[in-house]
Design an enzyme around this catalytic site. Structure first.
Site, PDB file in Angstrom:
ATOM      1  CE  LYS A  88       4.453  25.103 -82.336  1.00  8.75           C
ATOM      2  NZ  LYS A  88       3.501  25.214 -81.253  1.00  8.75           N
ATOM      3  CG  ASN A 126      -0.916  34.329 -74.378  1.00  8.60           C
ATOM      4  OD1 ASN A 126      -0.437  34.262 -73.254  1.00  8.60           O
ATOM      5  ND2 ASN A 126      -0.215  34.793 -75.422  1.00  8.60           N
ATOM      6  CG  ASP A 177       0.998  32.184 -82.830  1.00  7.38           C
ATOM      7  OD1 ASP A 177       2.232  32.350 -82.837  1.00  7.38           O
ATOM      8  OD2 ASP A 177       0.456  31.198 -82.290  1.00  7.38           O
ATOM      9  CE  LYS A 203     -15.218  52.006 -74.653  1.00  5.16           C
ATOM     10  NZ  LYS A 203     -16.046  52.391 -73.528  1.00  5.16           N
ATOM     11  CG  PHE A 250       8.890  26.728 -73.155  1.00  8.41           C
ATOM     12  CD1 PHE A 250      10.132  27.304 -72.967  1.00  8.41           C
ATOM     13  CD2 PHE A 250       8.304  26.048 -72.092  1.00  8.41           C
ATOM     14  CE1 PHE A 250      10.795  27.206 -71.758  1.00  8.41           C
ATOM     15  CE2 PHE A 250       8.947  25.939 -70.865  1.00  8.41           C
ATOM     16  CZ  PHE A 250      10.196  26.518 -70.696  1.00  8.41           C
ATOM     17  CE  LYS A 273       8.345  28.243 -84.020  1.00 12.23           C
ATOM     18  NZ  LYS A 273       7.577  29.160 -83.188  1.00 12.23           N
TER      19      LYS A 273
HETATM   20  O1  PMT Z   1       3.669  31.908 -68.270  1.00 11.98           O
HETATM   21  P1  PMT Z   1       3.069  30.735 -67.522  1.00 11.98           P
HETATM   22  O2  PMT Z   1       1.695  31.020 -67.002  1.00 11.98           O
HETATM   23  O3  PMT Z   1       4.000  30.217 -66.456  1.00 11.98           O
HETATM   24  O4  PMT Z   1       2.867  29.541 -68.558  1.00 11.98           O
HETATM   25  C1  PMT Z   1       3.983  28.909 -69.122  1.00 11.98           C
HETATM   26  C2  PMT Z   1       3.786  28.628 -70.632  1.00 11.98           C
HETATM   27  C3  PMT Z   1       2.700  27.589 -70.823  1.00 11.98           C
HETATM   28  C4  PMT Z   1       3.426  29.926 -71.355  1.00 11.98           C
HETATM   29  C5  PMT Z   1       5.185  28.107 -71.164  1.00 11.98           C
HETATM   30  O5  PMT Z   1       5.495  26.925 -70.494  1.00 11.98           O
HETATM   31  C6  PMT Z   1       5.150  27.897 -72.670  1.00 11.98           C
HETATM   32  O6  PMT Z   1       4.759  26.864 -73.168  1.00 11.98           O
HETATM   33  N1  PMT Z   1       5.576  28.927 -73.433  1.00 11.98           N
HETATM   34  C7  PMT Z   1       5.521  28.974 -74.906  1.00 11.98           C
HETATM   35  C8  PMT Z   1       4.141  29.349 -75.334  1.00 11.98           C
HETATM   36  C9  PMT Z   1       4.030  29.443 -76.841  1.00 11.98           C
HETATM   37  O7  PMT Z   1       3.883  30.502 -77.348  1.00 11.98           O
HETATM   38  O8  PMT Z   1       4.164  28.313 -77.476  1.00 11.98           O
HETATM   39  P2  PMT Z   1       4.075  28.145 -79.094  1.00 11.98           P
HETATM   40  O9  PMT Z   1       4.046  26.681 -79.292  1.00 11.98           O
HETATM   41  O10 PMT Z   1       2.968  28.970 -79.643  1.00 11.98           O
HETATM   42  O11 PMT Z   1       5.449  28.758 -79.609  1.00 11.98           O
HETATM   43  C10 PMT Z   1       6.621  27.977 -79.769  1.00 11.98           C
HETATM   44  C11 PMT Z   1       7.854  28.802 -79.456  1.00 11.98           C
HETATM   45  O12 PMT Z   1       7.968  29.867 -80.395  1.00 11.98           O
HETATM   46  C12 PMT Z   1       7.839  29.438 -78.070  1.00 11.98           C
HETATM   47  O13 PMT Z   1       9.132  29.322 -77.539  1.00 11.98           O
HETATM   48  C13 PMT Z   1       7.464  30.887 -78.335  1.00 11.98           C
HETATM   49  O14 PMT Z   1       8.083  31.770 -77.403  1.00 11.98           O
HETATM   50  C14 PMT Z   1       8.016  31.114 -79.733  1.00 11.98           C
HETATM   51  N2  PMT Z   1       7.229  32.070 -80.542  1.00 11.98           N
HETATM   52  C15 PMT Z   1       5.928  31.818 -80.852  1.00 11.98           C
HETATM   53  C16 PMT Z   1       5.237  32.713 -81.645  1.00 11.98           C
HETATM   54  C17 PMT Z   1       5.895  33.873 -82.112  1.00 11.98           C
HETATM   55  N3  PMT Z   1       5.257  34.768 -82.856  1.00 11.98           N
HETATM   56  N4  PMT Z   1       7.168  34.080 -81.791  1.00 11.98           N
HETATM   57  C18 PMT Z   1       7.854  33.206 -81.003  1.00 11.98           C
HETATM   58  O15 PMT Z   1       9.038  33.409 -80.720  1.00 11.98           O
END
Ligand code: PMT
Length: 394
Positions: free
Chosen positions: A333, A206, A275, A285, A319, A337
C-alpha cells in the site's frame, strides 16, 4: 504529559464550583498534581475539605495565617498552570484591573505561568460591557479564556454563562499544556467509516468507530496545527478548535478530501473507507417479498491512491488495516499509493484496532525501515505518530 503538570486551581464563589470537584478528580486521574486556592465566597458553595480530599493536597483560602510564608509568592511559584474555575464576574473584573485583595487575586497577579479563566455566571453579568471589556483585556494580556456554554442557568435564566462540561475543559487544558511543534502546519485527517446506502433504510459499512482518527486530529490540534477533520458517521463529540466536515459515503469523502488537499501540508488517512458500494441505490425500501433481489457491488474510488498521484509538497500518511501478512500488504500500500509513511495495524486482534481505546501499530517508512510500537492508547499513539512525522518529514 499530564504527569509533569502542576495545576493551581482557583475556585471563586459561583454555583458551578461544585463541578470543579469533578474536574479536579479527572486531572488527578490523569496524573496531574493539583493545588486548590479558594476565595471566601467559594467556601459558601463547596467545603475546602471536599477539594482537599479530591486533590490530596492542602487547600489554601487565606492570605494571612500562622504559617505565613509570603504565601501568594510561594504558591505562584509552585504551579505551571493557574486556572480559575469557575471565574465569577467579580474575579474577572478585579483581575483585569490588577486588584489583589485576597489570596487568589494576589496569586493571580504574581503568577508567571499559563493562566486560564473559565467564566461562569448569569447571562446578563456575562454580557455586561464591563465584563466583556475585562475579558478582552485579560485575553490581550495572554490569559486563555474558555468560553461558557449557552443553556439553562442556575438562576432560572437561559443564555450564555454555563460552565462547560468537564470533558471540554480538560480538552482545552490539554491544548494549553501541549508543545506547539506543529504550529503553522495545516493537517487533514480522515476518520471513521463510510456508509454506502442500499436503499433508504439499509447500508453497508465497517466496524470503524473513528477513535483513532479523532485522536490524531485532537493531538495535531493540541500541537498547534490547523486541523481539518473529514469524518464518516461516528458517536464521538466534535473536537474543539478543529474544522469538522461530516460525510457519509466514500464518494463524499473523496470530494471533500480533494477539495482541501491543495491547502494542506500533511494528510493522515485513518478512515476506514468502504472499498465497495452497491452498484445502484434503490429509492424505496426493498421488500422482503422481492426474492429476486441481488446486491451487486462495485469498487469505490481509492482516495489515498488518488492523493498519491496528485501529491506535490504534501506528506501522506496512510493506515493499513490487515488481518494477515501485515507487513507485506502494508508495504504494498505504501508503494502503490505513493505514501511517506504507513501505519500497519492487525485488525484481527480483539484487544486493539476497531472500536477499541487501544491500538498496536507498526510504522513503515518510505525508506523501508519498520518501527514496531508497543500496544498503547490511541491518544498516546496519535502523539507518537505525529512525533515521527515531525522527526522524519518536517
Ligand atoms: O476507527 P477506529 O475504531 O478507531 O479503528 C481504527 C482503524 C482500525 C480504522 C484505523 O487504525 C485504520 O486502520 N484505518 C484504515 C482502515 C482501512 O481502510 O485500511 P485499508 O488497508 O483498507 O486502506 C489503506 C489506506 O487507504 C487507509 O489509509 C484508507 O483510509 C485508505 N483508503 C482505503 C480505501 C479507499 N477506497 N480509499 C482510501 O483512501
Amino acid at each position: 504529559m499530564w504527569e509533569k503538570q502542576h495545576f493551581l486551581i482557583g475556585v471563586t464563589g459561583g454555583i458551578a464550583a461544585y463541578k470543579t470537584v469533578d474536574l479536579i478528580s479527572r486531572l488527578k486521574k490523569k496524573g496531574a498534581d493539583v493545588t486548590v486556592i479558594m476565595t471566601r465566597n467559594a467556601k459558601e458553595f463547596v467545603s475546602p475539605l471536599t477539594f482537599q480530599t479530591i486533590s490530596q493536597n492542602r487547600v489554601y483560602t487565606e492570605l494571612f495565617e500562622e504559617d505565613w510564608d509570603v504565601r501568594h509568592i510561594s504558591l505562584a511559584k509552585k504551579g505551571n498552570v493557574l486556572a480559575v474555575v469557575p471565574a465569577t464576574a467579580n474575579f474577572i473584573n478585579k483581575a483585569a484591573h490588577g486588584l489583589a485583595d485576597d489570596l487568589l487575586s494576589t496569586v493571580f497577579l504574581a503568577f508567571k505561568g499559563k493562566k486560564i479563566l473559565v467564566p461562569s455566571m448569569n447571562v446578563n453579568m456575562f454580557d455586561n460591557p464591563i465584563t466583556c471589556k475585562s475579558l478582552n483585556m485579560l485575553k490581550k494580556l495572554g490569559c486563555y479564556i474558555i468560553e461558557p456554554e449557552e443553556g439553562f442557568l442556575a438562576c432560572g435564566d437561559v443564555g450564555k454563562g454555563r460552565l462547560p462540561e468537564t470533558e471540554t475543559i480538560i480538552e482545552e487544558f490539554e491544548y494549553v499544556i501541549s508543545k506547539k511543534d506543529l504550529m503553522g502546519k495545516k493537517i487533514l485527517v480522515t476518520a471513521g467509516p463510510t456508509i454506502e446506502p442500499i436503499d433508504p433504510v439499509r447500508y453497508i459499512t465497517n466496524r470503524s468507530s473513528g477513535k483513532m482518527g479523532y485522536a490524531v486530529a485532537r493531538a495535531a490540534r493540541n500541537r498547534g496545527a490547523d486541523v481539518i477533520l473529514i469524518s464518516g458517521p461516528t458517536h464521538i463529540p466534535p473536537p474543539c478548535r478543529v474544522k469538522l466536515i461530516r460525510v457519509e459515503t466514500a464518494q463524499q469523502m473523496f470530494e471533500r478530501v480533494v477539495e482541501h488537499f491543495h491547502e494542506v501540508d500533511i494528510v493522515i488517512k485513518a478512515a476506514a473507507v468502504c472499498d465497495f458500494k452497491p452498484k445502484s441505490t434503490r429509492g424505496d425500501k426493498i421488500k422482503k417479498t422481492d426474492v429476486d433481489f441481488k446486491l451487486v457491488l462495485v469498487q469505490n474510488k481509492d482516495i489515498l491512491y488518488e492523493l498519491g498521484r496528485m501529491k506535490q509538497k504534501q506528506i501522506l500518511v496512510g493506515f493499513a488495516a490487515e488481518t494477515r501478512e501485515l507487513f507485506k500488504n502494508a508495504r504494498q500500500k505504501l508503494v502503490k499509493k505513493n505514501l511517506d509513511m504507513v501505519i500497519a495495524n492487525d485488525v484481527s486482534r480483539a484487544d486493539t484496532g476497531f472500536a477499541s481505546d487501544y491500538n498496536k501499530i507498526n510504522i513503515i517508512y518510505n525508506t523501508g525501515e519498520i518501527e514496531g510500537l508497543e500496544k498503547n492508547t490511541k491518544e498516546n499513539l496519535a502523539n507518537l505518530i505525529l512525533d515521527r512525522v515531525v522527526e522524519h518529514y518536517c
